[in-house]
Design a protein around this motif. Structure first.
Motif, mmCIF file in Angstrom:
data_model
loop_
_atom_site.group_PDB
_atom_site.id
_atom_site.type_symbol
_atom_site.label_atom_id
_atom_site.label_comp_id
_atom_site.label_asym_id
_atom_site.label_seq_id
_atom_site.Cartn_x
_atom_site.Cartn_y
_atom_site.Cartn_z
ATOM 1 N N ALA A 191 0.920 -1.417 0.067
ATOM 2 C CA ALA A 191 -0.157 -0.083 -0.071
ATOM 3 C C ALA A 191 0.809 1.042 0.092
ATOM 4 O O ALA A 191 1.848 1.344 0.693
ATOM 5 C CB ALA A 191 -1.077 -0.013 1.190
ATOM 6 N N VAL A 192 0.417 2.219 -0.695
ATOM 7 C CA VAL A 192 1.093 3.612 -0.854
ATOM 8 C C VAL A 192 0.143 4.624 -0.756
ATOM 9 O O VAL A 192 -0.528 4.870 -1.580
ATOM 10 C CB VAL A 192 1.964 3.691 -2.133
ATOM 11 C CG1 VAL A 192 2.624 5.127 -2.294
ATOM 12 C CG2 VAL A 192 2.889 2.765 -2.191
ATOM 13 N N GLY A 193 0.166 4.983 0.588
ATOM 14 C CA GLY A 193 -0.909 6.346 0.933
ATOM 15 C C GLY A 193 -2.353 5.563 0.896
ATOM 16 O O GLY A 193 -2.494 4.587 1.471
ATOM 17 N N CYS A 194 -3.085 6.098 0.060
ATOM 18 C CA CYS A 194 -4.407 5.623 0.022
ATOM 19 C C CYS A 194 -4.584 4.440 -1.035
ATOM 20 O O CYS A 194 -5.827 3.840 -1.449
ATOM 21 C CB CYS A 194 -5.525 6.716 -0.377
ATOM 22 S SG CYS A 194 -5.396 7.680 -1.938
ATOM 23 N N LYS A 195 -3.523 4.141 -1.909
ATOM 24 C CA LYS A 195 -3.415 3.176 -2.884
ATOM 25 C C LYS A 195 -3.480 1.917 -2.325
ATOM 26 O O LYS A 195 -2.137 1.446 -1.523
ATOM 27 C CB LYS A 195 -2.399 3.570 -3.878
ATOM 28 C CG LYS A 195 -2.654 4.936 -4.590
ATOM 29 C CD LYS A 195 -1.665 5.155 -5.584
ATOM 30 C CE LYS A 195 -1.684 6.507 -6.353
ATOM 31 N NZ LYS A 195 -0.848 6.829 -7.444
ATOM 32 N N ALA A 196 -4.284 0.823 -2.417
ATOM 33 C CA ALA A 196 -4.179 -0.425 -1.874
ATOM 34 C C ALA A 196 -3.217 -1.317 -2.513
ATOM 35 O O ALA A 196 -3.245 -1.413 -3.722
ATOM 36 C CB ALA A 196 -5.778 -1.026 -1.691
ATOM 37 N N ALA A 197 -2.934 -2.265 -1.665
ATOM 38 C CA ALA A 197 -1.841 -3.338 -2.317
ATOM 39 C C ALA A 197 -2.932 -4.233 -3.016
ATOM 40 O O ALA A 197 -3.845 -4.650 -2.777
ATOM 41 C CB ALA A 197 -1.224 -4.149 -0.980
ATOM 42 N N GLY A 198 -2.472 -4.922 -3.912
ATOM 43 C CA GLY A 198 -3.319 -5.738 -4.828
ATOM 44 C C GLY A 198 -3.897 -5.248 -6.027
ATOM 45 O O GLY A 198 -4.280 -6.085 -6.864
ATOM 46 N N LYS A 199 -3.998 -3.773 -5.970
ATOM 47 C CA LYS A 199 -4.663 -3.428 -7.271
ATOM 48 C C LYS A 199 -3.799 -3.373 -8.410
ATOM 49 O O LYS A 199 -2.427 -3.447 -8.430
ATOM 50 C CB LYS A 199 -4.948 -1.818 -7.030
ATOM 51 C CG LYS A 199 -5.872 -1.672 -5.854
ATOM 52 C CD LYS A 199 -7.335 -2.424 -6.294
ATOM 53 C CE LYS A 199 -8.474 -1.690 -5.108
ATOM 54 N NZ LYS A 199 -9.494 -2.386 -5.425
ATOM 55 N N TRP A 200 -4.083 -3.784 -9.519
ATOM 56 C CA TRP A 200 -3.378 -3.770 -10.937
ATOM 57 C C TRP A 200 -4.072 -3.283 -12.026
ATOM 58 O O TRP A 200 -5.218 -2.805 -11.907
ATOM 59 C CB TRP A 200 -3.310 -5.237 -11.127
ATOM 60 C CG TRP A 200 -4.762 -5.870 -11.371
ATOM 61 C CD1 TRP A 200 -5.318 -6.721 -10.395
ATOM 62 C CD2 TRP A 200 -5.144 -6.215 -12.723
ATOM 63 N NE1 TRP A 200 -6.145 -7.107 -11.052
ATOM 64 C CE2 TRP A 200 -6.450 -6.957 -12.455
ATOM 65 C CE3 TRP A 200 -4.741 -5.782 -13.772
ATOM 66 C CZ2 TRP A 200 -7.242 -7.340 -13.379
ATOM 67 C CZ3 TRP A 200 -5.778 -6.031 -14.940
ATOM 68 C CH2 TRP A 200 -7.055 -6.934 -14.667
ATOM 69 N N VAL A 201 -3.205 -2.740 -12.938
ATOM 70 C CA VAL A 201 -3.497 -1.996 -14.220
ATOM 71 C C VAL A 201 -2.819 -2.887 -15.447
ATOM 72 O O VAL A 201 -1.598 -2.930 -15.213
ATOM 73 C CB VAL A 201 -3.631 -0.553 -14.270
ATOM 74 C CG1 VAL A 201 -2.086 -0.196 -14.008
ATOM 75 C CG2 VAL A 201 -4.125 0.033 -15.572
ATOM 76 N N ASP A 202 -3.664 -2.952 -16.530
ATOM 77 C CA ASP A 202 -3.056 -3.524 -17.696
ATOM 78 C C ASP A 202 -2.998 -2.310 -18.690
ATOM 79 O O ASP A 202 -3.697 -1.765 -19.316
ATOM 80 C CB ASP A 202 -3.627 -4.522 -18.405
ATOM 81 C CG ASP A 202 -2.833 -5.427 -19.510
ATOM 82 O OD1 ASP A 202 -2.456 -4.600 -20.193
ATOM 83 O OD2 ASP A 202 -3.187 -6.657 -19.540
ATOM 84 N N GLU A 203 -1.628 -1.758 -18.784
ATOM 85 C CA GLU A 203 -1.423 -0.407 -19.614
ATOM 86 C C GLU A 203 -1.844 -0.695 -21.238
ATOM 87 O O GLU A 203 -2.062 0.218 -21.777
ATOM 88 C CB GLU A 203 0.113 0.089 -19.343
ATOM 89 C CG GLU A 203 0.262 0.581 -18.033
ATOM 90 C CD GLU A 203 1.770 0.936 -18.084
ATOM 91 O OE1 GLU A 203 2.548 0.733 -18.858
ATOM 92 O OE2 GLU A 203 2.209 1.420 -16.725
#
Length: 352
Positions: free
Chosen positions: A53-65
């Motif tokens: 986790a970074v700030g309000c950004k949760a661990a485990g979230k992903w994005v395919d660019e």
């Protein structure tokens, strides 16, 4: 997601790197991200999974660019394992986290499966999760069996990590699979057939079926429907061929590319095949053994009752794929020519 789903996603996020190593094994860690090709565990660098986790950004979230897709680790489990309903995804997540499966709640707050296991909706979801076969193991498997199909065949797709459960031991694994859509005459997917493939070459240097007791499985509503090749939904089909196996019917279509063919997946389903509108002649592909005799006889009876001329096509070897692979397309075409009505031979077989 809410309720148990969001809780599971959060718990998975606490072990994000371990989840990635398990389900996205073709990737690698780079700083605070796991890098992989896509959510189906394809090698590459397009997809980034946040490991802490970074700030309000949760661990485990992903994005395919590359594709613009995004999600959490439940989506990773669903897509990489080829699961088709939320119940299976949740069970797999709990297995990974060693969490006991909860008792059903009666207040309706627990998330319901998106598609019942084995249903047509589940089949449509799995087909949508798969990819075109061009350049995949599925294309190499088909070509290795001598089958040549055009890019216009929309019934076939490939899944690089399709979920497989051993019905005896209960053990699960993910394997590459050829996905063949079973459709009704309107072209709507009602089921599908999965052919699980080996990821390596066989002694002949080709891609074969996976070494499983049952490397081919079907799901959905199959009776009356088929894996159709060369059929335009809703169109009249004056002449067609039907049989049990996909490879058998695809072999016939290889040498008669203008002939619509239907693979019913089993003898019982062949017996109950729904005839397309305008059908006047039906060729039934028979294997050399008698395993499917009941289906052929029953389909022939139904065709006769419907006023359809029914004719059997018989191979020289075990089945038409054996003929195609061991004898070649030209000898197979010559063998078929004498079994077709002359008008159909002129229409569907190459001259000479």
């Amino acid at each position: 997601m809410s309720g148990s789903a969001s809780e599971l996603a959060h718990r998975l996020g606490e072990h994000a790197e371990a989840v990635c190593r398990e389900y996205l094994s073709n990737g690698h860690r780079a700083g605070n991200h796991w890098i992989v090709g896509d959510v189906r565990n394809t090698p590459g660098r397009s997809m980034h999974v946040r490991l802490n986790a970074v700030g309000c950004k949760a661990a485990g979230k992903w994005v395919d660019e590359s594709s613009g897709e995004y999600g959490d680790l439940l989506d990773v489990i669903e897509q990489s394992c080829g699961l088709v309903d939320f119940r299976e995804v949740a069970d797999e997540a709990r297995r990974f986290l060693a969490i006991p499966r909860p008792q059903p709640r009666i207040d309706g707050a627990q998330r319901q499966p998106g598609a019942a296991r084995g249903s047509p909706d589940a089949a449509r979801r799995l087909f949508a999760m798969s990819q075109p076969i061009a350049g995949t193991l599925a294309e190499r498997y088909i070509a290795g069996r001598g089958i040549m199909l055009t890019a216009r065949e929309r019934a076939l797709r490939f899944h690089p990590g399709c979920y497989y459960r051993d019905l005896v031991t209960g053990e699960t694994q993910t394997l590459p699979a050829l996905i063949a859509a079973v459709t009704n005459l309107d072209g709507r997917i009602t089921g599908l057939q999965r052919t699980y493939l080996s990821s390596g070459l066989d002694p002949n240097g080709k891609i074969g079926k996976a070494q499983l007791a049952d490397p081919r499985r079907s799901l959905g509503h199959l009776l009356g429907n088929a894996i159709w090749l060369g059929h335009q939904p809703g169109a009249a089909v004056p002449v067609m061929a039907a049989g049990e196996g996909f490879e058998t019917m695809a072999s016939l279509r290889t040498v008669m590319p203008a002939l619509p063919v239907a693979a019913a997946t089993s003898a019982n389903h062949l017996a109950g095949l729904t005839f397309p509108p305008g059908c006047r002649r039906l060729y039934i592909a028979a294997d050399a053994d008698a395993a499917g005799r009941h289906g052929i006889e029953r389909l022939s009876q139904r065709a006769g009752e419907a006023g359809i001329l029914c004719l059997a096509l018989r191979p020289q070897l075990g089945d038409f794929n054996d003929d195609l692979r061991h004898l070649g397309p030209a000898p197979l075409a010559a063998w078929l020519r004498d079994q077709l009505v002359p008008e159909d031979a002129r229409l569907f077989l190459p001259s000479g």
